[in-house]
Design a protein around this motif. Structure first.
Motif, PDB file in Angstrom:
ATOM      1  N   SER A  64       0.880  -1.284  -0.149  1.00 49.41           N
ATOM      2  CA  SER A  64       0.015   0.049   0.018  1.00 49.41           C
ATOM      3  C   SER A  64       0.826   1.225   0.100  1.00 49.41           C
ATOM      4  O   SER A  64       0.536   2.263  -0.691  1.00 49.41           O
ATOM      5  CB  SER A  64      -0.847  -0.080   1.221  1.00 49.41           C
ATOM      6  N   LYS A  65       2.054   1.124   0.831  1.00 45.80           N
ATOM      7  CA  LYS A  65       2.623   2.406   0.730  1.00 45.80           C
ATOM      8  C   LYS A  65       3.347   2.924  -0.611  1.00 45.80           C
ATOM      9  O   LYS A  65       3.787   3.993  -0.830  1.00 45.80           O
ATOM     10  CB  LYS A  65       3.902   2.176   1.769  1.00 45.80           C
ATOM     11  N   ALA A  66       3.499   1.746  -1.470  1.00 46.37           N
ATOM     12  CA  ALA A  66       4.213   2.036  -2.801  1.00 46.37           C
ATOM     13  C   ALA A  66       3.130   2.240  -3.884  1.00 46.37           C
ATOM     14  O   ALA A  66       3.767   2.517  -4.958  1.00 46.37           O
ATOM     15  CB  ALA A  66       5.186   0.942  -3.149  1.00 46.37           C
ATOM     16  N   MET A  67       1.984   2.269  -3.601  1.00 45.59           N
ATOM     17  CA  MET A  67       0.925   2.320  -4.575  1.00 45.59           C
ATOM     18  C   MET A  67       0.796   3.740  -5.055  1.00 45.59           C
ATOM     19  O   MET A  67       0.633   4.785  -4.271  1.00 45.59           O
ATOM     20  CB  MET A  67      -0.515   1.750  -4.209  1.00 45.59           C
ATOM     21  N   PRO A  68       0.523   4.077  -6.314  1.00 43.99           N
ATOM     22  CA  PRO A  68       0.278   5.383  -7.008  1.00 43.99           C
ATOM     23  C   PRO A  68      -1.157   5.657  -6.474  1.00 43.99           C
ATOM     24  O   PRO A  68      -1.924   4.712  -6.260  1.00 43.99           O
ATOM     25  CB  PRO A  68       0.386   5.245  -8.388  1.00 43.99           C
ATOM     26  N   GLU A  69      -1.718   6.806  -6.589  1.00 48.96           N
ATOM     27  CA  GLU A  69      -2.805   7.245  -5.927  1.00 48.96           C
ATOM     28  C   GLU A  69      -4.080   6.578  -6.759  1.00 48.96           C
ATOM     29  O   GLU A  69      -5.077   5.955  -6.231  1.00 48.96           O
ATOM     30  CB  GLU A  69      -3.163   8.726  -6.079  1.00 48.96           C
ATOM     31  N   THR A  86      -4.013   3.832  -8.156  1.00 45.08           N
ATOM     32  CA  THR A  86      -4.184   2.329  -7.799  1.00 45.08           C
ATOM     33  C   THR A  86      -4.778   2.285  -6.435  1.00 45.08           C
ATOM     34  O   THR A  86      -5.483   0.982  -6.231  1.00 45.08           O
ATOM     35  CB  THR A  86      -2.730   1.616  -7.842  1.00 45.08           C
ATOM     36  N   ARG A  87      -4.493   3.036  -5.370  1.00 47.79           N
ATOM     37  CA  ARG A  87      -4.946   2.961  -4.403  1.00 47.79           C
ATOM     38  C   ARG A  87      -6.422   2.739  -3.883  1.00 47.79           C
ATOM     39  O   ARG A  87      -7.084   2.078  -3.383  1.00 47.79           O
ATOM     40  CB  ARG A  87      -4.529   4.222  -3.401  1.00 47.79           C
ATOM     41  N   GLU A  88      -7.182   3.855  -4.872  1.00 49.14           N
ATOM     42  CA  GLU A  88      -8.554   3.501  -4.914  1.00 49.14           C
ATOM     43  C   GLU A  88      -9.194   2.143  -5.280  1.00 49.14           C
ATOM     44  O   GLU A  88     -10.155   1.876  -5.040  1.00 49.14           O
ATOM     45  CB  GLU A  88      -9.116   4.700  -5.759  1.00 49.14           C
ATOM     46  N   THR A  89      -8.412   1.778  -6.518  1.00 52.18           N
ATOM     47  CA  THR A  89      -8.901   0.352  -6.834  1.00 52.18           C
ATOM     48  C   THR A  89      -8.671  -0.565  -5.733  1.00 52.18           C
ATOM     49  O   THR A  89      -9.456  -1.539  -5.529  1.00 52.18           O
ATOM     50  CB  THR A  89      -8.130  -0.036  -8.054  1.00 52.18           C
ATOM     51  N   ALA A  90      -7.496  -0.626  -5.175  1.00 51.17           N
ATOM     52  CA  ALA A  90      -7.156  -1.324  -4.118  1.00 51.17           C
ATOM     53  C   ALA A  90      -7.960  -1.410  -3.011  1.00 51.17           C
ATOM     54  O   ALA A  90      -8.489  -2.482  -2.442  1.00 51.17           O
ATOM     55  CB  ALA A  90      -5.768  -1.097  -3.497  1.00 51.17           C
ATOM     56  N   ARG A  91      -8.503  -0.243  -2.595  1.00 49.91           N
ATOM     57  CA  ARG A  91      -9.486  -0.173  -1.473  1.00 49.91           C
ATOM     58  C   ARG A  91     -10.795  -0.824  -1.928  1.00 49.91           C
ATOM     59  O   ARG A  91     -11.398  -1.366  -1.051  1.00 49.91           O
ATOM     60  CB  ARG A  91      -9.792   1.310  -1.190  1.00 49.91           C
ATOM     61  N   ALA A  92     -11.162  -0.620  -3.208  1.00 48.37           N
ATOM     62  CA  ALA A  92     -12.510  -1.431  -3.651  1.00 48.37           C
ATOM     63  C   ALA A  92     -12.292  -2.762  -3.538  1.00 48.37           C
ATOM     64  O   ALA A  92     -13.212  -3.405  -3.259  1.00 48.37           O
ATOM     65  CB  ALA A  92     -12.713  -0.781  -5.042  1.00 48.37           C
ATOM     66  N   VAL A  93     -11.273  -3.361  -4.090  1.00 45.13           N
ATOM     67  CA  VAL A  93     -10.940  -4.779  -3.969  1.00 45.13           C
ATOM     68  C   VAL A  93     -10.786  -5.268  -2.338  1.00 45.13           C
ATOM     69  O   VAL A  93     -11.556  -5.989  -2.255  1.00 45.13           O
ATOM     70  CB  VAL A  93      -9.349  -5.021  -4.313  1.00 45.13           C
ATOM     71  N   VAL A  94     -10.211  -4.645  -1.538  1.00 47.55           N
ATOM     72  CA  VAL A  94     -10.190  -4.851  -0.225  1.00 47.55           C
ATOM     73  C   VAL A  94     -11.636  -4.673   0.527  1.00 47.55           C
ATOM     74  O   VAL A  94     -12.137  -5.832   1.160  1.00 47.55           O
ATOM     75  CB  VAL A  94      -9.306  -3.707   0.767  1.00 47.55           C
TER      76      VAL A  94
END
Length: 381
Positions: free
Chosen positions: A121-126, A128-136
């Motif tokens: 998460s700390k290496a994610m561009p912004e 990607t972070r929103e997509t990752a939050r949706a997956v989580v």
């Protein structure tokens, strides 16, 4: 050797000239073999779909990798898919591709994928972070649907039963404890016990609370446990009769209690990886105990202590002596016990704080037993 045995050996050995099976594959078996070769073989690059001399690899093509992930879901059961996906992350650099939003949108999410995303998460561009939050969030919502109702019912029932009364209504009589309390009144000629004293369940008032502290090791090996603990923490925090605190730790201690209304926020507040200082975490938890006899402390850790071992054990002993119920879970996941420090586990067991792995389905029963101060339902090794 039967043809089915030869087929299986051929899939395991990979079809090199020296494998000795002489077995040719076609159709579905050939497609299955290609997915295995991409991960475990020596000549195929899944990002190019051709043979080469550089060995296996996922390369840099998210669409090709997404197709490969779809293939393994088609040809293998879920338990095998999870193993292959973890192997791909470790062996072939899949983690880097998970930083691409289109890749995340193509992946079927599960607890292990969430653990990988949190570690990145700390290496994610912004974007990607929103997509990752949706997956989580998808995984967290699925877990809540599976676990929340049973947890509330089981823990709520334990809270109701935790207040004992000696003049219960008939429907509230605890027959097991009543019989044990009156064994001296056994009449052998009648084969019965005369219950001079009844023991029953009291109905806990809304003002009567239990304090639950979840202390979760966030070292890399505990990723799945962190996910499940965050979900259970949110469920317990939603119960008005339970005061819940969630603490995560490595060599530092972070209190995430104020984020428990949203377990996704909790998860993105963790920092997977790093060292472990259990003693420091227990010192913090101990400082937050205000009602020892009404407190359950759940330590979730593989017990590889980087802090002061003797101090850690002294803190557990002190909390136990004050009345705190201490539960030690080596893991909170479906995979069973990981590698753990057996010496520390034995030392905790000697303090009447046995350490064992716990599945998410068993966790509500463990909490209920701790609340009622009865023996924990420790699974057989």
């Amino acid at each position: 050797m039967t043809s089915e045995t030869l087929r299986r050996w051929r899939l395991v050995l990979g079809g090199a000239a020296a494998d000795g099976t002489g077995c040719a594959l076609g159709g579905r078996d050939a497609a299955m073999d290609r997915t295995l070769e991409a991960l475990y073989g020596q000549g195929t690059d899944v990002s190019r779909g051709r043979s080469g001399a550089r060995g296996a690899g996922l390369g840099g093509s998210a669409p090709q990798v997404a197709r490969w992930l779809g293939d393994i879901r088609t040809y293998f059961p879920t338990s095998v898919v999870q193993v292959m996906r973890r192997d791909a992350i470790e062996r072939l650099g899949l983690a880097a591709l998970l930083l691409e939003p289109e890749m995340l949108e193509a992946v079927e999410p599960d607890v292990h994928l969430v653990g990988t995303l949190l570690s990145l998460s700390k290496a994610m561009p912004e974007e990607t972070r929103e997509t990752a939050r949706a997956v989580v969030r998808r995984v967290v919502e699925d877990l809540e649907k599976r676990l929340a109702a049973r947890t509330r019912a089981t823990v709520g029932g334990a809270l109701d039963r935790s207040a004992r009364v000696n003049r219960p209504r008939h429907r509230d009589i605890d027959w097991d404890r009543t019989i044990r309390a009156n064994l001296r009144n056994y009449l052998p000629e009648y084969g019965t016990v005369v219950p001079e004293r009844l023991v029953g369940y009291g109905r806990a008032a809304q003002s009567v609370k239990k304090d639950v502290i979840l202390a979760v090791d966030q070292s890399g090996s505990m990723a799945a446990s962190v996910v499940y603990a965050s979900v259970f923490g949110a469920v317990l925090a939603s119960m008005r009769s339970v005061s819940t605190r969630l603490v995560v730790f490595d060599t530092a201690v972070v209190d995430l209690t104020d984020q428990l209304s949203d377990p996704v926020d909790v998860l993105f507040g963790t920092r997977l990886g790093g060292g472990t200082d259990i003693n420091r975490a227990l010192a913090y938890c101990q400082s937050r105990v205000t009602r020892p006899a009404e407190t359950v402390l759940v330590l979730i850790s593989d017990l590889y202590e980087g802090g002061i071992r003797d101090e850690m054990l002294k803190r557990v002993a002190a909390m136990k002596a004050s009345g705190v119920q201490v539960v030690t879970l080596l893991a909170l996941s479906d995979e069973g016990a990981p590698a753990y420090d057996r010496g520390h586990a034995a030392a905790l067991a000697a303090l009447d704080a046995p350490a064992f792995a716990c599945t998410p389905d068993l966790f509500p029963e463990v909490m209920a037993a701790a609340i009622e101060k009865r023996p924990l339902p420790i699974p057989e090794a």
